[in-house]
Design a protein around this motif. Structure first.
Motif, PDB file in Angstrom:
ATOM      1  N   PRO A  12       0.802  -1.229   0.000  1.00 33.58           N
ATOM      2  CA  PRO A  12       0.000   0.000   0.000  1.00 33.58           C
ATOM      3  C   PRO A  12       0.832   1.275   0.000  1.00 33.58           C
ATOM      4  N   GLY A  13       2.116   1.151   0.328  1.00 37.29           N
ATOM      5  CA  GLY A  13       2.971   2.333   0.329  1.00 37.29           C
ATOM      6  C   GLY A  13       3.654   2.610  -0.990  1.00 37.29           C
ATOM      7  N   ALA A  14       3.412   1.743  -1.992  1.00 40.31           N
ATOM      8  CA  ALA A  14       4.117   1.888  -3.261  1.00 40.31           C
ATOM      9  C   ALA A  14       3.643   3.094  -4.061  1.00 40.31           C
ATOM     10  N   SER A  15       2.349   3.359  -4.027  1.00 41.34           N
ATOM     11  CA  SER A  15       1.775   4.482  -4.774  1.00 41.34           C
ATOM     12  C   SER A  15       0.343   4.680  -4.310  1.00 41.34           C
ATOM     13  N   PRO A  16      -0.247   5.840  -4.584  1.00 44.38           N
ATOM     14  CA  PRO A  16      -1.663   6.024  -4.254  1.00 44.38           C
ATOM     15  C   PRO A  16      -2.567   4.989  -4.934  1.00 44.38           C
ATOM     16  N   THR A  82      -9.278  11.097  -5.446  1.00 41.52           N
ATOM     17  CA  THR A  82      -8.719  12.391  -5.862  1.00 41.52           C
ATOM     18  C   THR A  82      -7.201  12.345  -5.853  1.00 41.52           C
ATOM     19  N   LEU A  83      -6.636  11.760  -4.797  1.00 46.38           N
ATOM     20  CA  LEU A  83      -5.184  11.607  -4.706  1.00 46.38           C
ATOM     21  C   LEU A  83      -4.671  10.658  -5.784  1.00 46.38           C
ATOM     22  N   VAL A  84      -5.410   9.575  -6.035  1.00 46.69           N
ATOM     23  CA  VAL A  84      -5.020   8.615  -7.070  1.00 46.69           C
ATOM     24  C   VAL A  84      -4.968   9.301  -8.431  1.00 46.69           C
ATOM     25  N   MET A  85      -6.020  10.030  -8.763  1.00 43.19           N
ATOM     26  CA  MET A  85      -6.077  10.704 -10.061  1.00 43.19           C
ATOM     27  C   MET A  85      -4.931  11.704 -10.216  1.00 43.19           C
ATOM     28  N   ARG A  86      -4.658  12.457  -9.172  1.00 40.53           N
ATOM     29  CA  ARG A  86      -3.597  13.457  -9.249  1.00 40.53           C
ATOM     30  C   ARG A  86      -2.239  12.791  -9.450  1.00 40.53           C
ATOM     31  N   SER A  87      -2.066  11.607  -8.838  1.00 39.66           N
ATOM     32  CA  SER A  87      -0.786  10.905  -8.963  1.00 39.66           C
ATOM     33  C   SER A  87      -0.554  10.376 -10.374  1.00 39.66           C
ATOM     34  N   GLN A  88      -1.628  10.272 -11.171  1.00 39.88           N
ATOM     35  CA  GLN A  88      -1.506   9.760 -12.531  1.00 39.88           C
ATOM     36  C   GLN A  88      -1.190  10.857 -13.548  1.00 39.88           C
ATOM     37  N   LEU A  89      -1.232  12.100 -13.114  1.00 42.75           N
ATOM     38  CA  LEU A  89      -0.864  13.190 -14.003  1.00 42.75           C
ATOM     39  C   LEU A  89       0.630  13.141 -14.296  1.00 42.75           C
ATOM     40  N   PRO A  90       1.058  13.721 -15.419  1.00 37.83           N
ATOM     41  CA  PRO A  90       2.501  13.824 -15.656  1.00 37.83           C
ATOM     42  C   PRO A  90       3.177  14.491 -14.455  1.00 37.83           C
ATOM     43  N   SER A  91       4.351  14.026 -14.106  1.00 33.81           N
ATOM     44  CA  SER A  91       5.011  14.512 -12.889  1.00 33.81           C
ATOM     45  C   SER A  91       5.162  16.029 -12.886  1.00 33.81           C
ATOM     46  N   TRP A  92       5.435  16.609 -14.052  1.00 29.19           N
ATOM     47  CA  TRP A  92       5.635  18.053 -14.106  1.00 29.19           C
ATOM     48  C   TRP A  92       4.333  18.820 -13.883  1.00 29.19           C
ATOM     49  N   PHE A  93       3.169  18.145 -14.032  1.00 28.55           N
ATOM     50  CA  PHE A  93       1.897  18.841 -13.891  1.00 28.55           C
ATOM     51  C   PHE A  93       1.262  18.633 -12.522  1.00 28.55           C
ATOM     52  N   GLN A  94       1.772  17.708 -11.732  1.00 21.90           N
ATOM     53  CA  GLN A  94       1.129  17.401 -10.452  1.00 21.90           C
ATOM     54  C   GLN A  94       1.112  18.607  -9.516  1.00 21.90           C
ATOM     55  N   GLN A  95       2.191  19.375  -9.514  1.00 23.61           N
ATOM     56  CA  GLN A  95       2.223  20.573  -8.674  1.00 23.61           C
ATOM     57  C   GLN A  95       1.155  21.567  -9.113  1.00 23.61           C
ATOM     58  N   VAL A  96       0.937  21.672 -10.418  1.00 22.89           N
ATOM     59  CA  VAL A  96      -0.054  22.610 -10.948  1.00 22.89           C
ATOM     60  C   VAL A  96      -1.462  22.186 -10.521  1.00 22.89           C
ATOM     61  N   ALA A  97      -1.745  20.887 -10.596  1.00 25.95           N
ATOM     62  CA  ALA A  97      -3.051  20.386 -10.169  1.00 25.95           C
ATOM     63  C   ALA A  97      -3.289  20.697  -8.697  1.00 25.95           C
ATOM     64  N   GLU A  98      -2.239  20.613  -7.903  1.00 24.72           N
ATOM     65  CA  GLU A  98      -2.354  20.930  -6.477  1.00 24.72           C
ATOM     66  C   GLU A  98      -2.634  22.425  -6.281  1.00 24.72           C
ATOM     67  N   LEU A  99      -1.982  23.262  -7.081  1.00 22.78           N
ATOM     68  CA  LEU A  99      -2.245  24.698  -7.011  1.00 22.78           C
ATOM     69  C   LEU A  99      -3.695  25.002  -7.378  1.00 22.78           C
ATOM     70  N   ALA A 141      -9.940  10.487 -18.193  1.00 23.78           N
ATOM     71  CA  ALA A 141     -10.582  10.463 -16.875  1.00 23.78           C
ATOM     72  C   ALA A 141      -9.778  11.250 -15.854  1.00 23.78           C
ATOM     73  N   VAL A 142      -8.458  11.148 -15.926  1.00 23.38           N
ATOM     74  CA  VAL A 142      -7.589  11.881 -15.005  1.00 23.38           C
ATOM     75  C   VAL A 142      -7.742  13.387 -15.218  1.00 23.38           C
ATOM     76  N   ARG A 143      -7.796  13.813 -16.472  1.00 28.60           N
ATOM     77  CA  ARG A 143      -7.974  15.249 -16.737  1.00 28.60           C
ATOM     78  C   ARG A 143      -9.322  15.732 -16.217  1.00 28.60           C
ATOM     79  N   LEU A 144     -10.382  14.999 -16.499  1.00 31.87           N
ATOM     80  CA  LEU A 144     -11.715  15.433 -16.090  1.00 31.87           C
ATOM     81  C   LEU A 144     -11.866  15.424 -14.568  1.00 31.87           C
ATOM     82  N   ALA A 145     -11.130  14.552 -13.889  1.00 29.30           N
ATOM     83  CA  ALA A 145     -11.225  14.487 -12.428  1.00 29.30           C
ATOM     84  C   ALA A 145     -10.780  15.793 -11.781  1.00 29.30           C
ATOM     85  N   ARG A 146      -9.917  16.544 -12.449  1.00 31.61           N
ATOM     86  CA  ARG A 146      -9.482  17.840 -11.895  1.00 31.61           C
ATOM     87  C   ARG A 146     -10.648  18.805 -11.755  1.00 31.61           C
TER      88      ARG A 146
END
Length: 278
Positions: A12-16, A82-99, A141-146
């Motif tokens: 369970p600690g490997a990824s969201p 929500t955390l799972v979907m955000r973790s599937q975004l490209p790494s460079w975009f994850q910070q932006v989704a959080e913002l 689905a990941v994009r729409l989840a935002r």
């Protein structure tokens, strides 16, 4: 009993995504249900339940809501997805989704493409699939989840100024564009989502250098965000923020009013896409 999808227990600690699968399996087994039985209750296949439990398939918000209702988990998986979907975004975009998720106000200027927070499924699929069809369903689905940030108790205020060119760039065909423009019109009376069109007649304007976003927060400094190919560039530099804030004020002043923008969107939807075959 039918064979269930069953591989080594996930870490369970490997990824969201692994954590979600681990918890889904734990909750299902605690309820004394097989994968097929849970699938029957929530109107999904047992095979899909198994794929999600083994982190081979991405759960959707709808799936999570149904499981929460079926197992009485008080929205646990709906919060986790929500955390799972955000973790599937490209790494460079994850910070932006959080913002985006933390912002109290988002101001966006778009030159040629509709902002992802307002895209329909069909439009997003056409954009994301332009060069790469791999995993297109999950990426869409990941994009729409935002967009679920607008379902929060205190959603952000969203201001969008878009170039008239966005209305004419036919992405996904006439049917997709009709649906997308109709989606924009659905916000006409929503004071928290405001759409203004910058018409061709404006000519030279303050946004000629390209698209950008401003993210404003309750107490943190404003962030300016611009994007390149495969990279995002958030900046809290005070001079950059000051410059882009001024530019945005001028863009909003030069754009059509919200009401006149809706009339232009409606006219383009009917004249350009209304009578054409899908």
């Amino acid at each position: 009993m039918p064979c269930e999808t069953n591989i080594n227990v996930l870490d369970p600690g490997a990824s969201p995504l692994d954590y979600y699968g681990f918890e889904l399996r734990r909750l299902r087994e605690a309820a004394g249900l097989t994968q097929r039985q849970l699938g029957d209750i929530i109107n999904y296949t047992g095979s899909l339940v198994g794929q999600i439990e083994t982190a081979r398939k991405l759960p959707t918000p709808e799936f999570s809501e149904r499981v929460d209702a079926a197992l009485g988990t008080d929205g646990f998986l709906s919060r986790l997805v929500t955390l799972v979907m955000r973790s599937q975004l490209p790494s460079w975009f994850q910070q932006v989704a959080e913002l985006q998720a933390q912002a109290t106000e988002i101001c966006s200027f778009e030159t040629h493409l509709l902002h992802g927070l307002l895209q329909t499924d069909a439009y997003a699929r056409a954009v994301l699939g332009a060069l790469d069809q791999t995993g297109l369903g999950d990426r869409t689905a990941v994009r729409l989840a935002r967009q679920r940030i607008f379902e929060k108790a205190e959603p952000p205020v969203f201001w969008l100024v878009l170039s008239e060119a966005v209305l004419h760039l036919e992405i996904g065909g006439p049917k997709t564009m009709r649906g997308q423009l109709a989606r924009l019109l659905s916000f006409e009376n929503n004071p928290r989502i405001n759409v203004q069109v910058l018409p061709y007649s404006v000519g030279a304007h303050a946004g000629l250098q390209g698209s950008f976003d401003l993210y404003r927060f309750q107490s943190d400094p404003t962030i300016v965000y611009t994007e390149g190919y495969g990279s995002g560039h958030p900046s809290a530099n005070p001079d950059t923020v000051k410059d882009c804030s001024l530019r945005y004020d001028h863009l909003r002043a030069a754009a059509l009013s919200i009401r006149d923008s809706a009339e232009l969107i409606r006219r383009v939807m009917e004249d350009r896409y209304g009578d054409r075959l899908a």
